[in-house]
Design a protein around this motif. Structure first.
Motif: not given
Ligand code: ATP
Ligand code: ATP
Ligand code: MG
Ligand code: MG
Lengths: 265, 290, 180, 282
Positions: B119-127, B129-136, B147-154
């Motif tokens: 649960e905690e891991a999933s919560r962090r992931a959601h948070e 993704v938003e913080q890094l400016g990726l669409p959920s 895309s390359g830039g998105q992969m980098r963010r992930v």
């Protein structure tokens, strides 16, 4: 740096053996393997051993290095020797320590087989120690030439080998990087219970594959752009150079075969 | 968390014929909460130092102290997992480590390895993704479809999800376009400020080092030759050239202007904005004094 | 209006095919050399390399032809450059046929490696083949039918680990965009 | 004197045609390039730059429109001829090295084109000389730096003596020094041989060196002109996810800070000159 350790098997040098044509060396090794089986007596095995040591000497590869690099092989050699000694029960009984009995024939067989094994390992190793992988590839390509008739894609095979040799160091580096990146994320194939280690292989292999595919796509495009369209009509930049010494080496081998046949019992 | 390197030496392939010395006598202190940039010519040993910061490499000489843990040459170090959780590394081209079926699972990989609940891991992931400016929506996609830039963010999210105290970055923007570059660097700076993350950045960009770092270390031929404040290090252009480095462009321009106008601006400008302000000031003063 | 994608689709895919096969060879080589996991088993000192796993994966993903070449050339090359030169001919035959057989079964009836049970079957069936070829080959080198028996347990462990690893990795790889 | 070496006429290309939702990667694109020009092609990630490069040498084929190069219409028959006159260097220096050593790699294109051995030896030497790598004949790729690998890649393209060289982000993975080496090499080459160069890049400083810039946006040609013309439309570039060269960014920042600069400056020196006139109060 890692790559040096594997291809470290090839020791650059300028000995007579180093300078031989790879075609000659490969043929030499194959013929030699066949000839070895002619030997069947003390004299013939002695000749073989002497000949092999001469080749080692000519290659200017230090015997120490040769033996050191072949440690696992020597364990097998000793194992073979012992098995022959203990399991052959023919000829006179030489020694008897209670349940261990050593017979003359066993000792003879043990020594013969060990010598055969030794000369085979030495000669084949000398090939790879004195010939760079890429020259071996060149040699194989030419030697397999006749099989083009039976639709064996010889050119493609050789190109594949050289491309893979070229990418092995790159993929090794890549493997190291991925290993470290996943270690930093808490996954490690080097420690923990077995189940965990096996599980840790997946995050390693998938990125490795993905990167290899990506590289393959890029490289294929780069090859196309540079006009690659299969083997027809291509010329060769690397030239092999068959010289007198190469013919001589094969003649010497024929001489060796004759001698072995003569002294055979 | 404090990190202290004391007289660290490192050789790759030690005790083989292929031994290669990469570090000699490196001493470096990274105080808790600092933003340290490590700069240096190619092959100077930056990445090697960096891997000592979370014990991916162990020194062959000297010692590394990471928080409470001390890792010494010649002493077997056990259970480094804790250290590795506390010190997150973003490698060059981190997208090359992505592997899982979905972005969500990939980001959760690190935390789960360290025993965080699902649960905690999933919560962090959601948070994140938003913080890094990726669409959920990306959470359910395969990382390889981005895309390359998105992969980098992930990939960066995957490191941040372990909630490290120290964030170590090895040229995190290599290969991105100008906008992506700026966005990612700003993001790290924001994290540094907001979460009080100790940040270590290896970079070839003097501009980034000048803009973001509060302390700079120069590596040269395997040694850490200079450490200090960016203002000091970047204003000493001769020293930079000795180590085959160029000063940041802002400083180059400032010097050109100073030479031409025959004046000295009060401060050395670490950012473009600061330089513009300084010059504007000098120009208006210059006019006033006419 | 005109033809669609490429002018030279034929050469294009042929070149890619060739390069992919080269990568497969390199992958098998690297996995054999570099990727080791230590198991608490006496045979081989417990060190098991992942070359076999890699070979299974490649044969499952790409079919018999690439399986054959990757096995024969990748592992043959490894023997050639790492002191096992004398074993290279045996390896070339054993691993080539093993790769071919795995690919053939995994790709039989248009399955193209998509059926996990067939993939497992393929790997399992290939194991005795590989073990037998090594046994016969080594018997010739050593002129003995006893000595080569010693390498059978090691080969079995190697293959079993390979199987256990290859199956999940192949499933995961099938889901990446490269195979869609 | 100037003749057209390459032209696109209303070219449209879509990757997955079957899928209606996929937009064309390149749409209704028209431009031409003169012999001897240096063109920079810029645009955000995914704007279609690499697709254009692939269309130029027949790795892809347009669904509508015409591509011509070297005075020939791109077609099955002319494909290999055209390719032999176009050299191409890609982003990742590792993924385009075919040969086992530097010289083998440079010879690869020559082998493909059936050049006789004696001639190959000469041309390999010549090409390596042009990129200053002749001392590395027998080096293996993994012992070269990124910049050196890219220079070998350029030599590999030059060996065929092409008239056009396309660089698809050839410097983007390099460190600053490697990048400088490569750009310098290209500059010298152009001076020496009058080669036509198309460089695809995210580096605006690099683009500023070109004769002409094409700006791509989502498959369309957004802008076209000399660097000065293109960079003058400052804000438009920033909204496209691009940037301005440093001197220009500084000019704008200075203007915001109240220095009423008149000119738009492409280089630091120009900027300093105007600043100086301001400072000295003239
Ligand atoms: N795995 C390795 N094995 C052997 N030597 C290595 C290895 N990695 C790096 N080196 C060597 O160690 C030295 C330092 O390398 P390092 O990667 O730390 O430099 P760097 O400063 O990060 O360079 P760059 O700016 O190019 O990333 C170099 O001489 C390099 O060749
Ligand atoms: N092989 C492909 N199959 C399907 N779509 C593709 C393929 N290659 C590119 N595209 C799509 O076509 C569009 C243009 O891509 P292209 O690679 O030409 O962009 P680019 O300008 O070179 O980007 P970058 O700066 O990232 O290199 C993008 O939307 C991309 O997703
Ligand atoms: Mg580095
Ligand atoms: Mg592109």
């Amino acid at each position: 740096m890692m790559e040096k350790m594997i291809f470290g098997r090839f020791i650059p040098g300028n000995s007579i053996i180093h300078r031989m044509d790879p075609r000659a060396k490969i043929s030499f090794v194959f013929v030699f393997i066949a000839i070895v089986f002619i030997a069947n007596s003390a004299v013939t095995y002695g000749i073989l051993l002497g000949f092999t040591l001469l080749v080692v000497f000519l290659s200017k590869i230090r015997l120490y290095f040769l033996i050191n690099g072949l440690k696992p092989v020597f364990i097998l050699l000793i194992f073979t020797f012992l098995l022959h000694i203990f399991f052959t029960r023919e000829g006179d009984l030489l020694l008897n320590f209670g349940f261990i009995e050593i017979y003359e024939e066993g000792l003879r067989q043990g020594i013969f087989i060990s010598i055969r094994f030794l000369v085979l390992v030495f000669i084949t190793s000398i090939l790879t120690l004195t010939t760079s992988p890429i020259s071996i590839t060149d040699g194989i390509e030419v030697l397999l030439g006749p099989f083009k008739r039976v639709k064996l894609p010889v050119h493609e095979l050789a190109l594949m080998m050289s491309i893979s040799l070229r990418f092995i160091p790159t993929l090794m580096d890549e493997t190291g990087k991925i290993l470290k990146a996943q270690m930093a994320r808490g996954s490690d194939i080097g420690s923990g219970p077995i189940k965990e280690r096996v599980k840790a292989v997946v995050p390693l292999l998938i990125p490795l594959f993905v990167s290899a595919f990506k590289r393959a796509e890029d490289l294929a495009t780069a090859m196309e752009v540079r006009g690659y369209r299969g083997g027809e009509g291509r010329t060769r930049y690397r030239q092999l150079d068959w010289r007198f010494i190469d013919s001589l080496s094969l003649l010497v081998l024929a001489g060796l075969a004759g001698m072995l046949w003569y002294f055979r019992v | 968390m404090d990190i202290l390197l004391r007289e660290v030496g490192y050789s790759y392939a030690k005790d083989t014929p292929f031994e290669k010395r990469a570090l000699t006598d490196v001493s470096l202190h990274i105080p808790s909460g600092s933003y340290t940039a490590i700069i240096g010519h190619t092959g100077s040993g930056k990445s090697t130092v960096l891997q000592h910061l979370n014990a991916l490499l162990k020194p062959t000489e000297g010692s590394v102290t990471i928080g409470e843990r001390k890792i010494e040459a010649g002493v077997k170090a056990k259970n480094l997992r804790d250290v590795r959780r506390q010190v997150g590394i973003v490698f060059q081209f981190p997208e090359q480590q992505l592997f899982d079926e979905t972005v969500l699972k990939d980001i959760m990989f690190g935390p789960l390895n360290y025993g965080v609940t699902e649960e905690e891991a999933s919560r962090r992931a959601h948070e994140l993704v938003e913080q890094l400016g990726l669409p959920s929506e990306v959470l359910t996609k395969s990382p390889f479809d981005l895309s390359g830039g998105q992969m980098r963010r992930v990939a960066i999210a995957g490191v941040l999800a372990m909630e490290p105290d120290v964030l170590v970055l090895d040229e995190p923007t290599a290969g991105l376009d100008p906008r992506g570059r700026r966005e990612i660097m700003d993001l790290f700076h924001q994290l540094h400020i907001q979460k009080g993350l100790t940040t270590v950045l290896v970079t070839h960009s003097m501009e980034d080092a000048a803009r973001y770092a509060d302390s700079v270390a120069i590596m040269h031929k395997g040694r850490c030759v200079v450490t200090g404040e960016p203002e000091k290090i970047f204003s000493n252009e001769e020293q930079l050239r000795d180590y085959s480095l160029e000063p940041p462009r802002t400083i180059r321009l400032q010097r050109k202007f100073e030479d031409k106008a025959g004046i000295k601006l009060g401060a050395i400008s670490m950012t473009e904005e600061a330089l513009a302000k300084n010059i504007a000031l000098a120009v208006s003063e210059g006019r006033d004094s006419e | 209006m005109q033809k669609t994608t490429s002018y030279s689709p034929a050469t294009n895919s042929r070149t890619l095919d060739l390069v992919l096969t080269s990568m497969a060879i390199a992958l098998v080589f690297v996995a054999t050399l570099l990727l080791n996991i230590r198991l608490p088993i006496a045979a081989n000192g417990g060190l098991v390399h992942l070359g076999t796993a890699m070979l299974f994966i490649i044969a499952i993903l790409f079919g018999p032809k690439k399986g054959l070449i990757a096995g024969a050339v990748g592992m043959g090359l490894f023997d050639l450059v790492s002191g096992w030169t004398l074993w290279a001919p045996i390896t070339i035959v054993a691993r080539g046929l093993q790769g071919y057989l795995v690919g053939k079964i995994a790709w039989s009836g248009g399955r193209n490696g998509g059926s996990t049970s067939f993939n497992i079957l393929a790997a399992v069936v290939s194991i005795p083949l590989m073990v037998a070829i090594y046994y016969v080959g080594e018997a010739i080198i050593f002129s003995s039918w006893i000595i080569p028996a010693a390498s059978i347990p090691g080969n079995l462990v190697q293959n079993t680990v390979g199987l256990i690893i290859a199956i999940p990795v192949a499933i995961a790889l099938k889901k990446t965009p490269f195979f869609k | 004197m100037n003749s057209i070496i390459l032209s696109f006429e209303n070219v449209t290309f879509t990757y997955a045609q079957e899928d209606e939702s996929v937009k064309p990667a390149v749409q209704d694109l028209t431009f031409s390039i003169q012999d001897g020009e240096w063109i920079a092609l810029v645009g955000h990630n995914g704007s279609g730059k690499s697709t254009i490069a692939k269309l130029m040498n027949g790795l892809l084929f347009p669904q509508t429109g015409k591509v011509s190069a070297m005075g020939k219409l791109m077609a099955e028959e002319s494909l290999w001829d055209i390719r032999s006159e176009i050299g191409m260097v890609f982003q990742n220096p590792d993924n385009q090295f075919v040969g086992a050593t530097v010289q083998d790699d440079v010879a690869f294109a020559l082998e493909n084109n059936g050049v006789p051995h004696e001639e190959m030896v000469v041309r390999v030497k010549e090409a390596l000389h042009q990129v200053k790598m002749e001392a590395y004949l027998d080096h293996e790729p993994h012992h070269l730096s990124g910049g050196q690998k890219q220079r070998v890649a350029i030599a590999g393209a030059l060996a065929l003596r092409p008239r056009l060289l396309i660089l698809d982000e050839a410097t983007s993975m390099l460190d600053p020094q490697g990048r400088m080496e490569v750009i310098e090499t290209i500059r010298e080459l152009r001076e020496a041989t009058g080669l036509t160069v198309i460089s695809i890049t995210h580096d605006l400083e690099e683009a500023a060196l070109a004769d002409r810039i094409l700006v791509m946006n989502a498959g369309h040609k957004q802008l076209e002109g000399t660097p000065k013309e293109v960079f003058l439309s400052g804000n438009e570039l920033t909204t496209l996810g691009l940037d301005l060269p440093f001197a220009m960014r500084m000019t704008h920042l200075l203007q915001e800070a109240g220095v009423a600069l008149q000119g738009e400056h492409m280089t630091e020196d120009e900027l300093v000159d105007e600043l100086w006139t301001f400072y000295s109060g003239k």
